[in-house]
Design a protein around this motif. Structure first.
Motif, PDB file in Angstrom:
ATOM      1  N   MET A  60      25.529 -16.730 -28.665  1.00 39.03           N
ATOM      2  CA  MET A  60      25.069 -16.231 -29.944  1.00 39.03           C
ATOM      3  C   MET A  60      23.686 -16.810 -30.258  1.00 39.03           C
ATOM      4  O   MET A  60      23.428 -17.980 -30.061  1.00 39.03           O
ATOM      5  CB  MET A  60      26.066 -16.623 -31.029  1.00 39.03           C
ATOM      6  N   SER A  61      22.809 -15.966 -30.740  1.00 39.76           N
ATOM      7  CA  SER A  61      21.438 -16.371 -31.037  1.00 39.76           C
ATOM      8  C   SER A  61      21.354 -17.155 -32.338  1.00 39.76           C
ATOM      9  O   SER A  61      22.235 -17.069 -33.186  1.00 39.76           O
ATOM     10  CB  SER A  61      20.551 -15.136 -31.117  1.00 39.76           C
ATOM     11  N   SER A  62      20.249 -17.887 -32.498  1.00 43.25           N
ATOM     12  CA  SER A  62      20.037 -18.646 -33.726  1.00 43.25           C
ATOM     13  C   SER A  62      18.554 -18.732 -34.044  1.00 43.25           C
ATOM     14  O   SER A  62      17.704 -18.563 -33.173  1.00 43.25           O
ATOM     15  CB  SER A  62      20.629 -20.049 -33.593  1.00 43.25           C
ATOM     16  N   LEU A  63      18.286 -19.001 -35.310  1.00 47.34           N
ATOM     17  CA  LEU A  63      16.923 -19.184 -35.795  1.00 47.34           C
ATOM     18  C   LEU A  63      16.941 -20.362 -36.756  1.00 47.34           C
ATOM     19  O   LEU A  63      17.808 -20.461 -37.628  1.00 47.34           O
ATOM     20  CB  LEU A  63      16.447 -17.918 -36.528  1.00 47.34           C
ATOM     21  N   LYS A  64      15.983 -21.283 -36.573  1.00 50.27           N
ATOM     22  CA  LYS A  64      15.850 -22.394 -37.509  1.00 50.27           C
ATOM     23  C   LYS A  64      14.399 -22.847 -37.541  1.00 50.27           C
ATOM     24  O   LYS A  64      13.608 -22.497 -36.658  1.00 50.27           O
ATOM     25  CB  LYS A  64      16.778 -23.553 -37.140  1.00 50.27           C
ATOM     26  N   PHE A  65      14.070 -23.608 -38.556  1.00 48.32           N
ATOM     27  CA  PHE A  65      12.747 -24.220 -38.635  1.00 48.32           C
ATOM     28  C   PHE A  65      12.909 -25.650 -39.095  1.00 48.32           C
ATOM     29  O   PHE A  65      13.823 -25.985 -39.847  1.00 48.32           O
ATOM     30  CB  PHE A  65      11.799 -23.429 -39.557  1.00 48.32           C
ATOM     31  N   GLU A  66      12.045 -26.518 -38.574  1.00 49.79           N
ATOM     32  CA  GLU A  66      12.088 -27.934 -38.950  1.00 49.79           C
ATOM     33  C   GLU A  66      10.762 -28.603 -38.635  1.00 49.79           C
ATOM     34  O   GLU A  66       9.984 -28.092 -37.820  1.00 49.79           O
ATOM     35  CB  GLU A  66      13.238 -28.660 -38.264  1.00 49.79           C
ATOM     36  N   ILE A  67      10.534 -29.719 -39.295  1.00 51.39           N
ATOM     37  CA  ILE A  67       9.319 -30.492 -39.026  1.00 51.39           C
ATOM     38  C   ILE A  67       9.524 -31.204 -37.698  1.00 51.39           C
ATOM     39  O   ILE A  67      10.412 -32.035 -37.567  1.00 51.39           O
ATOM     40  CB  ILE A  67       9.020 -31.477 -40.169  1.00 51.39           C
ATOM     41  N   ARG A  68       8.721 -30.831 -36.721  1.00 52.66           N
ATOM     42  CA  ARG A  68       8.829 -31.399 -35.368  1.00 52.66           C
ATOM     43  C   ARG A  68       7.468 -31.366 -34.696  1.00 52.66           C
ATOM     44  O   ARG A  68       6.667 -30.474 -34.934  1.00 52.66           O
ATOM     45  CB  ARG A  68       9.768 -30.547 -34.491  1.00 52.66           C
ATOM     46  N   TYR A 101      21.020 -10.273 -26.150  1.00 49.49           N
ATOM     47  CA  TYR A 101      20.344 -11.347 -25.421  1.00 49.49           C
ATOM     48  C   TYR A 101      20.399 -12.619 -26.270  1.00 49.49           C
ATOM     49  O   TYR A 101      19.857 -12.644 -27.376  1.00 49.49           O
ATOM     50  CB  TYR A 101      18.886 -10.959 -25.147  1.00 49.49           C
ATOM     51  N   ASP A 102      21.047 -13.654 -25.767  1.00 51.83           N
ATOM     52  CA  ASP A 102      21.142 -14.915 -26.514  1.00 51.83           C
ATOM     53  C   ASP A 102      19.796 -15.627 -26.525  1.00 51.83           C
ATOM     54  O   ASP A 102      19.206 -15.866 -25.464  1.00 51.83           O
ATOM     55  CB  ASP A 102      22.193 -15.836 -25.891  1.00 51.83           C
ATOM     56  N   MET A 103      19.330 -15.944 -27.733  1.00 51.49           N
ATOM     57  CA  MET A 103      18.048 -16.625 -27.883  1.00 51.49           C
ATOM     58  C   MET A 103      18.132 -17.573 -29.068  1.00 51.49           C
ATOM     59  O   MET A 103      18.504 -17.168 -30.173  1.00 51.49           O
ATOM     60  CB  MET A 103      16.942 -15.593 -28.125  1.00 51.49           C
ATOM     61  N   ASP A 104      17.806 -18.836 -28.817  1.00 52.46           N
ATOM     62  CA  ASP A 104      17.702 -19.828 -29.884  1.00 52.46           C
ATOM     63  C   ASP A 104      16.221 -20.047 -30.150  1.00 52.46           C
ATOM     64  O   ASP A 104      15.478 -20.428 -29.240  1.00 52.46           O
ATOM     65  CB  ASP A 104      18.365 -21.140 -29.482  1.00 52.46           C
ATOM     66  N   ILE A 105      15.812 -19.786 -31.377  1.00 53.28           N
ATOM     67  CA  ILE A 105      14.404 -19.892 -31.742  1.00 53.28           C
ATOM     68  C   ILE A 105      14.236 -21.010 -32.770  1.00 53.28           C
ATOM     69  O   ILE A 105      14.936 -21.053 -33.777  1.00 53.28           O
ATOM     70  CB  ILE A 105      13.875 -18.569 -32.326  1.00 53.28           C
ATOM     71  N   LEU A 106      13.291 -21.891 -32.483  1.00 53.18           N
ATOM     72  CA  LEU A 106      12.908 -22.963 -33.391  1.00 53.18           C
ATOM     73  C   LEU A 106      11.460 -22.729 -33.808  1.00 53.18           C
ATOM     74  O   LEU A 106      10.582 -22.618 -32.948  1.00 53.18           O
ATOM     75  CB  LEU A 106      13.038 -24.324 -32.702  1.00 53.18           C
ATOM     76  N   LEU A 107      11.240 -22.634 -35.104  1.00 52.34           N
ATOM     77  CA  LEU A 107       9.877 -22.582 -35.626  1.00 52.34           C
ATOM     78  C   LEU A 107       9.517 -24.005 -36.031  1.00 52.34           C
ATOM     79  O   LEU A 107      10.094 -24.548 -36.977  1.00 52.34           O
ATOM     80  CB  LEU A 107       9.795 -21.638 -36.828  1.00 52.34           C
TER      81      LEU A 107
END
Length: 181
Positions: A1-9, A145-151
């Motif tokens: 399962m795909s995901s989307l998140k954002f964090e200070i990195r 298409y499983d994709m984990d995206i980090l902004l």
């Protein structure tokens, strides 16, 4: 399962399949995140980038990550902000084409920098809308298409611009709705 998140990195410390570099057209390094990625990756990155013959605005090209924790670097050239209608389309293309390159290379975890928001001058609130809308729509359109995206956010201003958009979002995109805290 795909995901989307954002964090200070710090994007140079992210251990994903690929990180997305906000590059310039030469792909030969520069300031900001581009310079930081080149420094962290080591001189081999520059040598490989020399073989790519640059990159046009909105396009994306891939290299190895070398000394970075991530295996690959996807280089995309964002627009220099001018206030023109075309700016948005070109920035959308950066995110879309980077994800297309990732998918073509069977990569499933991708971290983005805030493309065009540094010296290229794209206003953060507008850039946040483009980034979040484009990647969340891509995830919805590619649900097979499983994709984990980090902004990644290089500071609180970037993080707050993403947060503000998400908090005021009232649409039907599940990826954006899941970001509400």
């Amino acid at each position: 399962m795909s995901s989307l998140k954002f964090e200070i990195r710090d994007i140079t410390q992210v251990s994903y399949d690929a990180i997305v570099n906000a590059a310039n057209k030469s792909l030969l390094g520069g300031g900001g995140v581009d310079g930081a990625i080149h420094r962290a990756a080591g001189p081999q990155l520059l040598e490989e980038c020399k073989t790519l013959n640059g990159c046009e605005t909105g396009e994306a090209k891939i290299t190895k990550g070398y000394n970075l924790p991530s295996k690959y670097v996807i280089h995309t050239v964002g627009p220099v902000y001018s206030g023109a209608v075309d700016d948005k389309r070109m920035l959308e293309n950066c995110y879309r084409n980077s994800l297309l390159v990732a998918k073509e290379n069977d990569l499933h975890r991708v971290a983005f920098s805030a493309i065009s928001t540094g010296v290229y001058g794209y206003p953060l609130p507008e850039a946040a809308i483009v980034a979040l809308t484009t990647v969340s729509n891509w995830l919805a359109d590619n649900d097979d298409y499983d994709m984990d995206i980090l902004l990644t956010c290089f500071d609180n201003r970037v993080y707050d611009s993403y947060s503000d958009y998400v908090e005021n979002y009232h649409g039907s995109n599940d990826y954006l709705n899941k970001l509400k805290y």
